[in-house]
Design a protein around this motif. Structure first.
Motif, PDB file in Angstrom:
ATOM      1  N   ILE A   1       0.849  -1.194   0.000  1.00 39.64           N
ATOM      2  CA  ILE A   1       0.000   0.000   0.000  1.00 39.64           C
ATOM      3  C   ILE A   1       0.885   1.244   0.000  1.00 39.64           C
ATOM      4  CG2 ILE A   1      -1.740   1.308   1.278  1.00 39.64           C
ATOM      5  CD1 ILE A   1      -2.741  -1.336   2.403  1.00 39.64           C
ATOM      6  N   LEU A   2       0.770   2.028  -1.056  1.00 41.76           N
ATOM      7  CA  LEU A   2       1.588   3.227  -1.204  1.00 41.76           C
ATOM      8  C   LEU A   2       0.759   4.506  -1.226  1.00 41.76           C
ATOM      9  CD1 LEU A   2       4.040   1.940  -3.984  1.00 41.76           C
ATOM     10  CD2 LEU A   2       4.439   2.016  -1.511  1.00 41.76           C
ATOM     11  N   ASN A   3      -0.575   4.365  -1.306  1.00 41.91           N
ATOM     12  CA  ASN A   3      -1.407   5.557  -1.480  1.00 41.91           C
ATOM     13  C   ASN A   3      -2.099   6.011  -0.203  1.00 41.91           C
ATOM     14  OD1 ASN A   3      -2.872   3.159  -1.593  1.00 41.91           O
ATOM     15  ND2 ASN A   3      -4.474   4.008  -2.886  1.00 41.91           N
ATOM     16  N   ALA A   4      -1.826   5.341   0.932  1.00 40.97           N
ATOM     17  CA  ALA A   4      -2.414   5.780   2.199  1.00 40.97           C
ATOM     18  C   ALA A   4      -1.552   6.911   2.779  1.00 40.97           C
ATOM     19  CB  ALA A   4      -2.496   4.623   3.186  1.00 40.97           C
ATOM     20  N   VAL A   5      -2.167   8.020   3.109  1.00 40.68           N
ATOM     21  CA  VAL A   5      -1.430   9.170   3.644  1.00 40.68           C
ATOM     22  C   VAL A   5      -2.079   9.632   4.947  1.00 40.68           C
ATOM     23  CG1 VAL A   5      -0.656   9.953   1.381  1.00 40.68           C
ATOM     24  CG2 VAL A   5      -2.833  10.763   2.274  1.00 40.68           C
ATOM     25  N   ASP A   6      -1.266  10.195   5.814  1.00 40.18           N
ATOM     26  CA  ASP A   6      -1.803  10.771   7.044  1.00 40.18           C
ATOM     27  C   ASP A   6      -2.487  12.095   6.718  1.00 40.18           C
ATOM     28  OD1 ASP A   6      -0.887   8.737   8.677  1.00 40.18           O
ATOM     29  OD2 ASP A   6       1.055   9.704   9.009  1.00 40.18           O
ATOM     30  N   PRO A   7      -3.717  12.289   7.178  1.00 40.51           N
ATOM     31  CA  PRO A   7      -4.393  13.562   6.900  1.00 40.51           C
ATOM     32  C   PRO A   7      -3.688  14.711   7.605  1.00 40.51           C
ATOM     33  CG  PRO A   7      -5.658  12.259   8.474  1.00 40.51           C
ATOM     34  CD  PRO A   7      -4.561  11.368   7.971  1.00 40.51           C
ATOM     35  N   LYS A   8      -3.730  15.877   6.994  1.00 35.86           N
ATOM     36  CA  LYS A   8      -3.152  17.079   7.581  1.00 35.86           C
ATOM     37  C   LYS A   8      -4.245  17.888   8.278  1.00 35.86           C
ATOM     38  CE  LYS A   8       0.900  16.226   5.707  1.00 35.86           C
ATOM     39  NZ  LYS A   8       2.090  15.847   6.506  1.00 35.86           N
ATOM     40  N   ILE A   9      -3.894  18.497   9.367  1.00 38.57           N
ATOM     41  CA  ILE A   9      -4.836  19.324  10.113  1.00 38.57           C
ATOM     42  C   ILE A   9      -5.161  20.570   9.286  1.00 38.57           C
ATOM     43  CG2 ILE A   9      -5.160  20.693  12.209  1.00 38.57           C
ATOM     44  CD1 ILE A   9      -3.329  18.659  13.633  1.00 38.57           C
ATOM     45  N   GLN A  10      -6.460  20.855   9.169  1.00 43.02           N
ATOM     46  CA  GLN A  10      -6.925  21.950   8.332  1.00 43.02           C
ATOM     47  C   GLN A  10      -7.780  22.917   9.158  1.00 43.02           C
ATOM     48  OE1 GLN A  10      -8.827  20.565   4.679  1.00 43.02           O
ATOM     49  NE2 GLN A  10      -7.947  18.538   4.996  1.00 43.02           N
ATOM     50  N   PRO A  11      -7.990  24.141   8.629  1.00 42.80           N
ATOM     51  CA  PRO A  11      -8.920  25.059   9.292  1.00 42.80           C
ATOM     52  C   PRO A  11     -10.293  24.421   9.463  1.00 42.80           C
ATOM     53  CG  PRO A  11      -7.632  26.230   7.660  1.00 42.80           C
ATOM     54  CD  PRO A  11      -7.302  24.783   7.495  1.00 42.80           C
ATOM     55  N   ASP A  12     -10.933  24.721  10.586  1.00 42.31           N
ATOM     56  CA  ASP A  12     -12.253  24.216  10.962  1.00 42.31           C
ATOM     57  C   ASP A  12     -12.233  22.770  11.466  1.00 42.31           C
ATOM     58  OD1 ASP A  12     -13.518  26.634  10.316  1.00 42.31           O
ATOM     59  OD2 ASP A  12     -13.693  26.043   8.216  1.00 42.31           O
ATOM     60  N   ASP A  13     -11.050  22.149  11.541  1.00 40.27           N
ATOM     61  CA  ASP A  13     -10.976  20.846  12.208  1.00 40.27           C
ATOM     62  C   ASP A  13     -11.196  21.051  13.697  1.00 40.27           C
ATOM     63  OD1 ASP A  13     -10.500  19.454   9.918  1.00 40.27           O
ATOM     64  OD2 ASP A  13      -8.337  19.230  10.221  1.00 40.27           O
ATOM     65  N   LEU A  14     -11.874  20.103  14.315  1.00 35.21           N
ATOM     66  CA  LEU A  14     -12.080  20.127  15.758  1.00 35.21           C
ATOM     67  C   LEU A  14     -11.256  19.011  16.365  1.00 35.21           C
ATOM     68  CD1 LEU A  14     -13.747  21.658  17.926  1.00 35.21           C
ATOM     69  CD2 LEU A  14     -15.418  19.791  17.764  1.00 35.21           C
TER      70      LEU A  14
END
Length: 263
Positions: free
Chosen positions: A41-54
């Motif tokens: 699996i090469l396409n799984a990425v950690d999500p980045k914190i974005q505006p409006d995230d709680l």
């Protein structure tokens, strides 16, 4: 008599096959049957914190007073919820990321976590807390509003909240009750907002290559739209289904008549 039966069944089979749908309703239909495969699996990425995230942030130290001071955000248990179900405990308290990527944290003040992965944000929080806490604090961060939306030709269109922060398009479709027979498996639309831009792409769930797509794993606030087939096809399909029912009833009656007469 044997030849009569063979001819009869052959005519029915050819007619049903010619009237049936030519659309491919099988996911990843190009995978070979009875052939085990293993792919890294090469396409799984950690999500980045974005505006409006709680964010739910918990801090654990050897000092009870420090624990009380730094734990005003609530970290919810790892459950998967669906907005079609009532859940009053879905979001209580937490730290909202502002448009510039900052959160307001007790004692620390403004801390910029926007653009960081959860692991990177954890390391940054530990470094900030060490200025006020003796020893090594334990920090746990979780998204409280990580969600994706599935709409269109699915059985239960819905917005799905996933505290585990990892979900692929198949899991999202499963939570939405899967596609209807009128959903375009070969043309699923993914809408993704990232770094102030809205990206739109289409994936083909009939082919195994989609498993390696960067859009196979969904990210925060993704929208999955399953397009319907054109209205003409739906009308034709409905008429075909009615015709097939009539033909099957007639074929059954004819076969019964033949058996009654000759046996």
């Amino acid at each position: 008599m044997t030849k009569m039966y063979k001819s009869f069944y052959l005519i029915i089979f050819v007619f049903l096959f010619s009237c049936g749908s030519s659309r491919n309703l099988v996911y990843f239909s190009d995978l070979q049957e009875n052939n085990d495969q293993s792919t890294k699996i090469l396409n799984a990425v950690d999500p980045k914190i974005q505006p409006d995230d709680l964010l739910g942030i918990s801090v654990s130290t050897l000092n009870p007073e420090s624990n009380a001071l730094f734990n005003s955000g609530i970290l919810l248990p790892p459950t998967v919820t669906n907005t079609n179900n009532t859940n009053t405990n879905l979001v209580k308290d937490g730290y909202l990321v502002d448009k510039n990527g900052f959160i307001s944290y007790p004692v620390l003040g403004q801390v910029k976590l926007g653009g960081l992965s959860k692991e990177e944000a954890t390391k940054k929080m530990i470094a900030e807390l060490k200025r006020y806490i003796k020893g090594e604090p334990i920090v746990n961060i979780r998204y409280l509003n990580f969600k994706v939306t599935v709409i269109g030709e699915v059985n239960r269109p819905s917005t799905i909240t996933v505290p585990t922060e990892k979900i692929n398009v198949l899991e999202a479709l499963g939570m939405a009750g899967d596609m209807t027979v009128y959903g375009k498996r070969e043309n699923v639309l993914i809408i993704r907002e990232k770094e102030g831009k809205r990206n739109i792409t289409r994936i083909n769930l009939n082919t195994k290559e989609t498993l390696n797509s960067p859009y196979f794993y969904l990210q925060q606030n993704d929208v999955v739209y399953v397009e319907p087939v054109v209205g003409k096809y739906r009308a034709t399909q409905a008429n075909t289904n009615r015709n097939l029912s009539t033909i099957l009833v007639g074929a059954t009656s004819l076969l019964t008549l033949i058996i009654t007469r000759f046996f």
